[in-house]
Motif scaffolding. Structure first.
Motif, mmCIF file in Angstrom:
data_model
loop_
_atom_site.group_PDB
_atom_site.id
_atom_site.type_symbol
_atom_site.label_atom_id
_atom_site.label_comp_id
_atom_site.label_asym_id
_atom_site.label_seq_id
_atom_site.Cartn_x
_atom_site.Cartn_y
_atom_site.Cartn_z
ATOM 1 N N UNK A 175 40.091 56.543 39.292
ATOM 2 C CA UNK A 175 39.581 57.816 39.796
ATOM 3 C C UNK A 175 40.609 58.940 39.709
ATOM 4 N N UNK A 176 41.884 58.592 39.556
ATOM 5 C CA UNK A 176 42.937 59.604 39.599
ATOM 6 C C UNK A 176 43.866 59.445 38.408
ATOM 7 N N UNK A 213 34.952 50.081 43.907
ATOM 8 C CA UNK A 213 34.231 50.548 42.720
ATOM 9 C C UNK A 213 33.458 49.360 42.168
ATOM 10 N N UNK A 214 32.197 49.571 41.820
ATOM 11 C CA UNK A 214 31.456 48.582 41.037
ATOM 12 C C UNK A 214 30.825 49.311 39.858
ATOM 13 N N UNK A 215 31.143 48.846 38.660
ATOM 14 C CA UNK A 215 30.628 49.451 37.437
ATOM 15 C C UNK A 215 30.095 48.344 36.540
ATOM 16 N N UNK A 216 28.896 48.532 36.028
ATOM 17 C CA UNK A 216 28.319 47.564 35.102
ATOM 18 C C UNK A 216 28.778 47.893 33.690
ATOM 19 N N UNK A 234 39.362 58.676 47.249
ATOM 20 C CA UNK A 234 38.669 58.644 45.959
ATOM 21 C C UNK A 234 38.270 60.016 45.440
ATOM 22 N N UNK A 235 38.035 60.988 46.326
ATOM 23 C CA UNK A 235 37.381 62.219 45.879
ATOM 24 C C UNK A 235 38.200 63.474 46.153
ATOM 25 N N UNK A 236 39.511 63.311 46.219
ATOM 26 C CA UNK A 236 40.371 64.479 46.276
ATOM 27 C C UNK A 236 40.661 64.990 44.883
ATOM 28 N N UNK A 237 41.683 65.827 44.764
ATOM 29 C CA UNK A 237 42.122 66.323 43.471
ATOM 30 C C UNK A 237 42.648 65.143 42.649
ATOM 31 N N UNK A 238 42.082 64.864 41.466
ATOM 32 C CA UNK A 238 42.548 63.714 40.682
ATOM 33 C C UNK A 238 44.002 63.822 40.235
ATOM 34 N N UNK A 240 46.370 64.553 42.237
ATOM 35 C CA UNK A 240 47.156 64.125 43.375
ATOM 36 C C UNK A 240 46.834 62.672 43.709
ATOM 37 N N UNK A 241 47.581 62.102 44.648
ATOM 38 C CA UNK A 241 47.348 60.707 45.037
ATOM 39 C C UNK A 241 47.611 60.564 46.524
ATOM 40 N N UNK A 242 46.667 59.943 47.249
ATOM 41 C CA UNK A 242 46.817 59.755 48.692
ATOM 42 C C UNK A 242 46.101 58.491 49.122
ATOM 43 N N UNK A 243 46.524 57.950 50.258
ATOM 44 C CA UNK A 243 45.883 56.759 50.820
ATOM 45 C C UNK A 243 45.858 56.872 52.333
ATOM 46 N N UNK A 244 44.801 56.338 52.923
ATOM 47 C CA UNK A 244 44.650 56.363 54.376
ATOM 48 C C UNK A 244 45.095 55.038 54.976
ATOM 49 N N UNK A 245 45.394 55.087 56.265
ATOM 50 C CA UNK A 245 45.766 53.883 57.011
ATOM 51 C C UNK A 245 44.483 53.142 57.367
ATOM 52 N N UNK A 246 44.075 52.260 56.489
ATOM 53 C CA UNK A 246 42.856 51.490 56.697
ATOM 54 C C UNK A 246 42.906 50.213 55.888
ATOM 55 N N UNK A 247 41.841 49.449 55.993
ATOM 56 C CA UNK A 247 41.751 48.190 55.251
ATOM 57 C C UNK A 247 40.334 48.046 54.733
ATOM 58 N N UNK A 248 40.166 47.148 53.772
ATOM 59 C CA UNK A 248 38.827 46.910 53.262
ATOM 60 C C UNK A 248 38.750 45.626 52.474
ATOM 61 N N UNK A 249 37.563 45.348 52.007
ATOM 62 C CA UNK A 249 37.268 44.181 51.188
ATOM 63 C C UNK A 249 35.817 44.259 50.759
#
Length: 301
Positions: A175-176, A213-216, A234-238, A240-249
């Motif tokens: 995405x960036x 991301x899921x892409x076929x 995911x949807x800031x200025x491409x 630039x680069x940033x990350x939030x304090x979170x988790x996922x799966x």
């Protein structure tokens, strides 16, 4: 057909000394929270698709398995790991074997500890293939001809229910600009897709991008799990680069002809950003660590 349920995690970035990622993130706590989020479910597989470690030490892999393996076993799941760009092949092998240490893996690399870590294992009619897209010492990825031939030969004979491929660097675009400069080699990504096209591969599981991301591609879902250690914006200025304090799966379910991907992302602190690199900082990182990018190919508007 027997169904398959997978807990897809990625980018746990454990350190052997328990240090905080970017000086901010308690990676052990993030993993615990991610597991608790889906702790009421049963799984067949728990997949960690690379960057298992931050510092590439044996201690980091042991620390992770101490947290993850008992949890998975209590839910009937086998654990699968893939190499990422932060992982080190010698330490990875010493603790995790070919990425499927509790199965009868067939390592591509034999006894040469410098070779890519790739394996294949069968479970109840399902086949899991682990590939190694890492290049020692750099962040971007590729796939050697030996691995691609290994995959071709493996897929030549269909498994009873189908095949799951695990590879850290996704064969889809980022995405960036920064992560695209650290992505899988374009030619290798296309060749990977060409190899799995028309085979029994049901899904490709990847990481590296730290966002869902899921892409076929060629009719096959390529699904990228959000990071356990942090989640990229995911949807800031491409540029630039940033990350939030979170988790996922993600919870991936294969049932008959259906593949269902349900990602989860939880933000721990509403206003905390783990890091933010402006366009100038990103350009410096790309110049020093990434593949050259033609300005005409920038993702920025």
């Amino acid at each position: 057909m027997s169904g398959l349920r997978i807990l897809h995690l990625s980018d746990t970035h454990f350190s052997g000394d328990g240090g905080r990622h970017y000086g901010v993130v308690d990676t052990v706590e993030h993993l615990r929270r991610a597991l608790a989020h889906v702790g009421h479910l049963l799984f067949d597989l728990v997949v960690v698709s690379g960057d298992v470690s931050e510092d590439g030490t044996e201690e980091s892999y042991r620390l992770l398995t101490e947290q993850l393996t008992p949890w998975a076993q209590a839910r009937g799941a086998r654990v699968v790991f893939a190499m990422g760009n932060h992982d080190r092949r010698d330490a990875f092998r010493a603790v995790l074997g070919g990425g499927q240490p509790d199965a009868g893996e067939q390592e591509l690399s034999g006894v040469d500890l410098d070779r890519p870590v790739a394996s294949v294992a069968d479970q109840d009619g399902w086949r899991v293939v682990v590939l190694d897209s890492s290049i020692p010492g750099v962040g971007y990825g590729d796939l050697e001809q030996e691995q691609k031939q290994f995959l071709r030969e493996t897929l030549a004979t269909p498994a009873e229910h189908g095949t799951v491929v695990v590879v850290h660097h996704p064969p889809v675009n980022a995405q960036t600009d920064l992560v695209q400069a650290l992505a899988l080699d374009d030619a290798d990504g296309q060749e990977l897709i060409d190899i799995v096209r028309g085979t029994d591969v049901r899904v490709v599981l990847s990481g590296h991008y730290h966002l869902p991301i899921t892409e076929f591609v060629a009719g096959i879902p390529v699904t990228v799990a959000p990071g356990v250690t942090n989640v990229s914006c995911a949807f800031g200025d491409p540029a630039e680069e940033a990350a939030i304090d979170g988790f996922g799966g993600s919870v991936v379910t294969i049932d008959g002809e259906r593949v269902r991907v349900v990602p989860f992302v939880e933000r721990l602190t509403p206003d905390d950003v783990v890091f933010h690199f402006d366009a100038d900082a990103v350009a410096d990182i790309i110049r020093d660590a990434g593949r050259p990018v033609d300005p005409a190919e920038s993702l920025a508007p």
